[in-house]
Design an enzyme around this catalytic site. Structure first.
Site, PDB file in Angstrom:
ATOM      1  N   HIS A   6       0.805  -1.223   0.000  1.00 44.66           N
ATOM      2  CA  HIS A   6       0.000   0.000   0.000  1.00 44.66           C
ATOM      3  C   HIS A   6       0.838   1.274   0.000  1.00 44.66           C
ATOM      4  CE1 HIS A   6       0.930   0.066   4.305  1.00 44.66           C
ATOM      5  NE2 HIS A   6       0.624   1.345   4.273  1.00 44.66           N
TER       6      HIS A   6
HETATM    7  C1  UD1 Z   1      -1.941   6.089   5.274  1.00 45.50           C
HETATM    8  C2  UD1 Z   1      -0.658   6.602   5.880  1.00 45.50           C
HETATM    9  C3  UD1 Z   1       0.389   5.502   5.883  1.00 45.50           C
HETATM   10  C4  UD1 Z   1      -0.148   4.240   6.542  1.00 45.50           C
HETATM   11  C5  UD1 Z   1      -1.477   3.840   5.936  1.00 45.50           C
HETATM   12  C6  UD1 Z   1      -2.060   2.707   6.723  1.00 45.50           C
HETATM   13  C7  UD1 Z   1      -0.210   8.999   5.516  1.00 45.50           C
HETATM   14  C8  UD1 Z   1       0.576   9.987   4.753  1.00 45.50           C
HETATM   15  N1  UD1 Z   1      -0.122   7.719   5.114  1.00 45.50           N
HETATM   16  O1  UD1 Z   1      -1.675   5.751   3.933  1.00 45.50           O
HETATM   17  O2  UD1 Z   1       1.524   5.927   6.585  1.00 45.50           O
HETATM   18  O3  UD1 Z   1       0.799   3.207   6.363  1.00 45.50           O
HETATM   19  O4  UD1 Z   1      -2.387   4.945   6.000  1.00 45.50           O
HETATM   20  O5  UD1 Z   1      -2.975   1.962   5.991  1.00 45.50           O
HETATM   21  O6  UD1 Z   1      -0.893   9.358   6.441  1.00 45.50           O
HETATM   22  N2  UD1 Z   1      -8.946   5.143   0.651  1.00 45.50           N
HETATM   23  C9  UD1 Z   1     -10.206   4.636   0.531  1.00 45.50           C
HETATM   24  N3  UD1 Z   1     -10.900   4.352   1.672  1.00 45.50           N
HETATM   25  C10 UD1 Z   1     -10.392   4.568   2.913  1.00 45.50           C
HETATM   26  C11 UD1 Z   1      -9.101   5.101   3.023  1.00 45.50           C
HETATM   27  C12 UD1 Z   1      -8.386   5.374   1.888  1.00 45.50           C
HETATM   28  O7  UD1 Z   1     -10.708   4.421  -0.571  1.00 45.50           O
HETATM   29  O8  UD1 Z   1     -11.078   4.278   3.916  1.00 45.50           O
HETATM   30  C13 UD1 Z   1      -8.165   5.399  -0.585  1.00 45.50           C
HETATM   31  C14 UD1 Z   1      -8.402   6.781  -1.175  1.00 45.50           C
HETATM   32  O9  UD1 Z   1      -8.349   6.644  -2.567  1.00 45.50           O
HETATM   33  C15 UD1 Z   1      -7.179   7.546  -0.687  1.00 45.50           C
HETATM   34  C16 UD1 Z   1      -6.106   6.479  -0.677  1.00 45.50           C
HETATM   35  O10 UD1 Z   1      -6.775   5.295  -0.284  1.00 45.50           O
HETATM   36  O11 UD1 Z   1      -6.839   8.618  -1.543  1.00 45.50           O
HETATM   37  C17 UD1 Z   1      -4.961   6.772   0.281  1.00 45.50           C
HETATM   38  O12 UD1 Z   1      -5.449   7.002   1.605  1.00 45.50           O
HETATM   39  P1  UD1 Z   1      -4.576   7.886   2.632  1.00 45.50           P
HETATM   40  O13 UD1 Z   1      -5.180   7.819   3.985  1.00 45.50           O
HETATM   41  O14 UD1 Z   1      -4.307   9.214   2.067  1.00 45.50           O
HETATM   42  O15 UD1 Z   1      -3.176   7.160   2.649  1.00 45.50           O
HETATM   43  P2  UD1 Z   1      -2.840   5.630   2.880  1.00 45.50           P
HETATM   44  O16 UD1 Z   1      -2.201   5.114   1.651  1.00 45.50           O
HETATM   45  O17 UD1 Z   1      -4.006   4.906   3.425  1.00 45.50           O
HETATM   46  N1  UDP Z   2      -4.115  -5.098   8.741  1.00 50.82           N
HETATM   47  C1  UDP Z   2      -5.422  -5.542   8.854  1.00 50.82           C
HETATM   48  N2  UDP Z   2      -6.084  -5.893   7.707  1.00 50.82           N
HETATM   49  C2  UDP Z   2      -5.504  -5.845   6.487  1.00 50.82           C
HETATM   50  C3  UDP Z   2      -4.162  -5.388   6.393  1.00 50.82           C
HETATM   51  C4  UDP Z   2      -3.501  -5.015   7.548  1.00 50.82           C
HETATM   52  O1  UDP Z   2      -5.971  -5.620   9.950  1.00 50.82           O
HETATM   53  O2  UDP Z   2      -6.178  -6.175   5.495  1.00 50.82           O
HETATM   54  C5  UDP Z   2      -3.407  -4.708   9.981  1.00 50.82           C
HETATM   55  C6  UDP Z   2      -2.092  -5.396  10.176  1.00 50.82           C
HETATM   56  O3  UDP Z   2      -2.270  -6.638  10.818  1.00 50.82           O
HETATM   57  C7  UDP Z   2      -1.341  -4.388  11.020  1.00 50.82           C
HETATM   58  C8  UDP Z   2      -1.859  -3.060  10.537  1.00 50.82           C
HETATM   59  O4  UDP Z   2      -3.105  -3.336   9.881  1.00 50.82           O
HETATM   60  O5  UDP Z   2      -1.695  -4.528  12.387  1.00 50.82           O
HETATM   61  C9  UDP Z   2      -0.896  -2.459   9.568  1.00 50.82           C
HETATM   62  O6  UDP Z   2      -1.503  -1.418   8.887  1.00 50.82           O
HETATM   63  P1  UDP Z   2      -1.018  -0.915   7.472  1.00 50.82           P
HETATM   64  O7  UDP Z   2      -0.262  -1.976   6.776  1.00 50.82           O
HETATM   65  O8  UDP Z   2      -2.216  -0.372   6.793  1.00 50.82           O
HETATM   66  O9  UDP Z   2      -0.105   0.343   7.855  1.00 50.82           O
HETATM   67  P2  UDP Z   2       1.404   0.527   8.344  1.00 50.82           P
HETATM   68  O10 UDP Z   2       1.663  -0.372   9.491  1.00 50.82           O
HETATM   69  O11 UDP Z   2       2.294   0.257   7.178  1.00 50.82           O
HETATM   70  O12 UDP Z   2       1.456   1.969   8.701  1.00 50.82           O
END
Ligand code: UD1
Ligand code: UDP
Length: 361
Positions: free
Chosen positions: A204
């Protein structure tokens, strides 16, 4: 004492579940949760509140997705209003997302002390949005809870006073122990998976999803590995959008077992039973280790370098299909690992230490 917890993204719900449960045990502490709305799909947000029994947020800011400046700015404005209204004694933030940054900034400007859980992690790559968020959050915090000794050292090198830094251990280790015991049901059967018969992948990170070349390499390699062993991939919505953008979704559907994002309990089951985990997630790298599953991290660098040094994690850059494929297939074979130092991520009591320090301070 009033503690305002600011959370908004999937990994923060999991970390907050540990501390929130413990804070509820103190009659003299009131925790008020603010959900920024950074993550909003049921499978990225609500499911964690239900499964991990996190109290409903008193404030839901509904910020949603946007470019970094706009998203963080909207959060900042809304969190500021909440702090002015509630006058909390402390603001509690987790990790390194834009929600973390907004919570830290809003509190610091209003002179409310900040407690940062998962302080001191560094990738030393300022192009990562998370690195910028972490550095700022740490330098604005009064209590810095470091998950590893390496994180403590990073903070020392940046001149942060030792008195502010606490080696608490990792709350995600606490979560793995506490919630890992719950039995989530017949997940493997439902998806036709055999224990130790599949690779679990998650992708992601912005540097992998926003760069079409990296995304192409990663999914070509996963497709190739799937010719030898099943590959299961719960798909982050960001990655789903990127696969559609680059016309990679059909081939991924044909070769991989694509799932919607799963809840934490199902994720633990998928992790524990995987033969190998391939990920660019920070949290999943460590969970692989907690459950003693080998891991390949599909990035150039990691904040959790101790796992690479011990042989539990292998870094494979996301830039060459052949090298990723070989790296993954080799990692299916047993390899040498170093003895695990005691207390690497604390003793599974990070939450107790953090909640007690917060209550006493
Ligand atoms: C964010 C965090 C990242 C973390 C991740 C955990 C920042 C800069 N990044 O990244 O550090 O590892 O969360 O998962 O804060 N979207 C949906 N539905 C949702 C959420 C997101 O469709 O409920 C889609 C949207 O298209 C959005 C994209 O995901 O633009 C990215 O979401 P965003 O929260 O900006 O960043 P993450 O990649 O989730
Ligand atoms: N996780 C989850 N469901 C998923 C993918 C990840 O519950 O489909 C959990 C995972 O076990 C971990 C946390 O989400 O506890 C990690 O989140 P993510 O990978 O989104 O973010 P990061 O840790 O890289 O910030």
């Amino acid at each position: 004492m009033k503690i305002l917890t600011v959370i908004g993204a999937r990994p923060q719900f999991i970390k907050a579940a540990v501390i929130s449960r413990l804070l509820r045990g103190f009659s003299d502490v009131e925790e008020i949760i603010v959900h920024t709305g950074q993550h909003y799909d049921d499978s990225m947000s609500e499911i964690f509140f239900r499964e991990l029994e996190i109290p409903a947020p008193r404030y839901h800011l509904g910020v949603g997705s946007a470019a970094h400046g706009a998203q963080t700015g909207r959060m900042l404005e809304a969190i500021e209003k909440v702090i002015v209204e509630l006058k909390p004694d402390k603001v509690l933030i987790y990790g390194d997302t834009n929600s973390t940054l907004a919570g830290a900034l809003a509190a610091a400007k209003l002179h409310v002390p900040v407690a940062h859980v998962e302080a001191g992690l560094r990738s030393f790559n300022r192009k990562m949005p998370e690195e910028v968020n972490r550095v700022v959050a740490d330098h604005l915090s009064t209590w810095l809870f470091a998950p590893t000794q390496a994180a403590v050292e990073n903070l020392r090198h940046e001149g942060i006073a030792d008195a502010l830094v606490h080696f608490s251990g990792d709350v995600m280790y606490d979560a793995a122990i506490y919630f890992g015991q719950k039995e989530p049901g017949q997940l493997l059967d439902r998806h036709d998976l055999l224990p130790k018969g599949y690779v679990l992948a998650t992708i992601h990170r912005a540097e992998n999803t926003d760069a079409p070349a990296n995304l192409h390499c990663l999914f070509s390699a996963l497709n190739a590995v799937a010719e030898q062993i099943q590959v299961v991939l719960p798909l982050h919505p960001r990655t789903l959008a990127a696969l559609k953008r680059d016309n990679l979704l059909d081939s991924a559907h044909d070769n991989l077992r694509l799932l919607e994002p799963v809840g934490y309990l199902d994720m633990v089951t998928l992790e524990r039973n995987a033969r190998l985990i391939a990920t660019d997630s920070g949290g999943v790298q460590k969970e692989a280790f907690f459950h003693r599953v080998p891991c390949v991290t599909l990035r150039h660098e990691t904040e959790w370098g101790e796992l690479v040094a011990l042989g539990w994690n292998r870094l494979v850059p996301p830039t060459n299909t052949q090298a990723i494929t070989v790296g993954l297939l080799q990692s299916l074979q047993p390899s040498d690992r170093q003895a695990i130092p005691e207390n690497l991520y604390g003793g599974g009591k990070a939450g107790d230490q953090i909640s007690q320090i917060l209550r006493a301070a």
